[in-house]
Design an enzyme around this catalytic site. Sequence first.
Site, short mmCIF file in Angstrom:
data_model
loop_
_atom_site.label_atom_id
_atom_site.label_comp_id
_atom_site.label_asym_id
_atom_site.label_seq_id
_atom_site.Cartn_x
_atom_site.Cartn_y
_atom_site.Cartn_z
N LEU A 149 0.86 -1.17 0.00
CA LEU A 149 0.00 0.00 0.00
C LEU A 149 0.91 1.23 0.00
CD1 LEU A 149 -2.68 -0.96 2.71
CD2 LEU A 149 -2.86 -1.20 0.23
N ASP A 150 0.49 2.27 -0.71
CA ASP A 150 1.26 3.51 -0.70
C ASP A 150 1.41 4.02 0.73
OD1 ASP A 150 1.34 3.42 -3.47
OD2 ASP A 150 -0.46 4.65 -3.69
N LYS A 151 2.44 4.80 0.95
CA LYS A 151 2.72 5.32 2.29
C LYS A 151 1.48 5.90 2.95
CE LYS A 151 5.26 9.02 4.63
NZ LYS A 151 6.22 10.14 4.48
N ARG A 251 -5.68 5.62 -7.98
CA ARG A 251 -5.38 7.05 -8.08
C ARG A 251 -5.23 7.48 -9.53
NH1 ARG A 251 -0.29 7.41 -4.20
NH2 ARG A 251 -0.46 9.64 -4.63
#
Length: 328
Positions: A149-151, A251
């Site tokens: 998962l992105d930060k 996104r």
Amino acid sequence: MTDDTSHLPPLPPGRIAAGAGDAGRRTDRFLADRLGTLSRSRVKALMEAGHVLRDGAVLRDPADPVRAGLCYEIRVPPAMPATPQAQAIPFTVLYEDSDLIVLDKPAGLVVHPAPGNEDGTLVNALLAHCGDSLTGIGGERRPGIVHRLDKDTSGVMVVAKTEAAHAALSEAFAARDIDRTYLALAWGMMAPSSGSFEGAIGRDKRDRKRMALVAHGGKQALTHYRTRQSFHGAVSLVECRLATGRTHQIRVHFAAHGHPLLGDPVYLRRIPAAARGLPEPARRAALDFPRQALHAARLGFTHPATGRPLLFETAPPDDFQTLIAKIA
């Protein structure tokens, strides 16, 4: 290699002057050849991480053509330890056994050490939490990261603790035999209210930190969505189900179709027109949200050892829910 800069005074280590014979070459190949101590792939990674300067300005595109007469500087950061260090960093455990661990990753926590985030990551936290229960993957005692998962994305993740579990989970993700659902707050009204976004995703040629829909060279991506709720005709709470797992997939797909996620620091470049539909202070709360409003809410998979189906769901974190309350 050229010798048309031999008349110039020597430069400090890591600084290279480009001569006329170097013009037009890929920068990563040029630097690797001139340095002779780093591979092209290593130079490429350093460039993408922001460690190469051209006349004092950061240059991130490895394929950028060399310009004669300019000075290139490569700043190699200190080597990281071969194995990340264990660090006591809190996170919520949803399930754990001898084969795997399922957790609720908080927003702001990087998954894996990388330049700029050498420690303080989920991997560091897992090393401390799991300890000797990590039996070894690829010859190293480390957690098996099978998806990321992105930060600044929160939510459910599964991590393997054994070689066999890592292989089986990796195969399941590659075969798309995983149930993954996200919740997102997107600008605008989805039309239709449910549907699918499809398109190949690859590196944005104009900005290497971004991904984009591309006509050639990308990987096919498919995102199914369903609107759960809309607010003032300006913001939609959307449920997203991934049929593929590409970098920044949700996104990119939503931004490319005119519905960037609230707070997205990479794909939301200007105040969206839909923001005019929100009353104050809802508008200010939406525009000031400091991260992409994205939460991995659901993860289902088959246990790699027992064959038992597992399903985990988590509610969005407090900042996400507070934002919804302010908008509503």
